[in-house]
Design an enzyme around this catalytic site. Structure first.
Site, PDB file in Angstrom:
ATOM      1  N   HIS A 108     -27.889  60.008 -33.420  1.00  3.14           N
ATOM      2  CA  HIS A 108     -29.300  60.358 -33.260  1.00  3.14           C
ATOM      3  C   HIS A 108     -29.420  61.598 -32.378  1.00  3.14           C
ATOM      4  CE1 HIS A 108     -31.241  56.194 -34.224  1.00  3.14           C
ATOM      5  NE2 HIS A 108     -30.176  56.411 -34.975  1.00  3.14           N
ATOM      6  N   GLU A 168     -31.283  62.237 -29.812  1.00  2.00           N
ATOM      7  CA  GLU A 168     -31.316  61.971 -28.380  1.00  2.00           C
ATOM      8  C   GLU A 168     -29.916  61.724 -27.819  1.00  2.00           C
ATOM      9  OE1 GLU A 168     -34.975  59.715 -30.094  1.00  2.00           O
ATOM     10  OE2 GLU A 168     -33.020  60.408 -30.811  1.00  2.00           O
ATOM     11  N   CYS A 180     -36.008  55.323 -30.646  1.00  2.00           N
ATOM     12  CA  CYS A 180     -35.725  53.955 -31.074  1.00  2.00           C
ATOM     13  C   CYS A 180     -35.188  53.156 -29.883  1.00  2.00           C
ATOM     14  CB  CYS A 180     -34.698  53.983 -32.206  1.00  2.00           C
ATOM     15  SG  CYS A 180     -33.026  54.439 -31.647  1.00  2.00           S
ATOM     16  N   CYS A 225     -31.918  54.725 -28.353  1.00  3.08           N
ATOM     17  CA  CYS A 225     -32.118  55.990 -27.642  1.00  3.08           C
ATOM     18  C   CYS A 225     -32.963  55.822 -26.386  1.00  3.08           C
ATOM     19  CB  CYS A 225     -32.722  57.026 -28.584  1.00  3.08           C
ATOM     20  SG  CYS A 225     -31.580  57.463 -29.931  1.00  3.08           S
TER      21      CYS A 225
END
Length: 157
Positions: A58, A60, A88, A91
Site C-alpha cells: 500500500h 502508506e 485501511c 495502514c
C-alpha cells in the site's frame, strides 16, 4: 486560504503525484507522502499490490518505510502522513505504531477506511499512541482520480 491550508494543499499535491504514478502502472491510484516537522518530504509511496503481488504493498506502507529509512529510526514522531484516501486498518495501524503525529487524507473510504468510516484506529485510547486527523484536503481531486480509474476498469478503456 490560511498558511496551514496552503501547506496541506501543496503536500497533498505530492501525494496526488504518487497516486498518478500508481495510475500509470494500472494500480488503484492511491498515493502517500510522509513529511517531517520541518516540512521536508521524507518518504513517498503509491500502491503496488498488482505489480508486486504483495497484499501489504500500500502507498502508506511504502511512504512510512522510506521515511523511517531516511531518518534512521522507525519512530516518526512529529511527522505527518498525507494520503489521498483514508487508510485501511493495516495502514492506520502502521501509522499509530510509527508514532506519526497527524494523518491528512483527501477522501473517505466507506469500504475499508479505518479512521472515520468503519472504525477509529487512530483515536483508540486503548492503543499506546493516538494520531490527529485532518480530512478532506483536495478531496474532490482525490475522489476524481479514483472514480476515473474505476470507470476505466468497468468500461475496459
Amino acid at each position: 486560504m490560511d498558511e496551514d491550508q496552503g501547506t496541506h494543499n501543496t503536500l497533498m499535491g505530492a501525494a496526488l503525484d504518487e497516486a498518478n504514478c500508481a495510475l500509470e502502472k494500472h494500480e488503484v491510484p492511491i498515493g502517500a507522502v510522509v513529511v517531517s516537522s520541518g516540512g521536508e518530504i521524507l518518504g513517498r509511496g503509491h500502491n503496488l499490490r498488482e505489480t508486486t503481488g504483495d497484499p501489504t504493498a500500500h502507498a502508506e506502507i511504502y511512504a512510512l518505510r522510506a521515511a523511517g529509512e531516511a531518518q534512521g529510526d522507525w519512530r516518526l514522531e512529529g511527522c505527518d502522513l498525507y494520503v489521498t484516501v483514508e487508510p485501511c486498518p493495516m495502514c492506520a495501524g502502521a501509522a499509530v505504531n510509527a508514532r506519526v503525529q497527524r494523518i491528512i487524507f483527501g477522501v473517505r473510504d466507506p469500504k475499508a477506511g479505518a479512521i472515520v468510516s468503519l472504525m477509529s484506529v487512530t483515536s483508540d485510547v486503548r492503543l499506546n499512541h493516538q494520531v490527529e486527523v485532518i480530512e478532506g484536503v483536495r478531496g474532490d481531486e482525490c475522489a476524481s482520480i479514483l472514480q476515473e480509474f474505476f470507470r476505466r476498469l468497468r468500461t475496459g478503456r
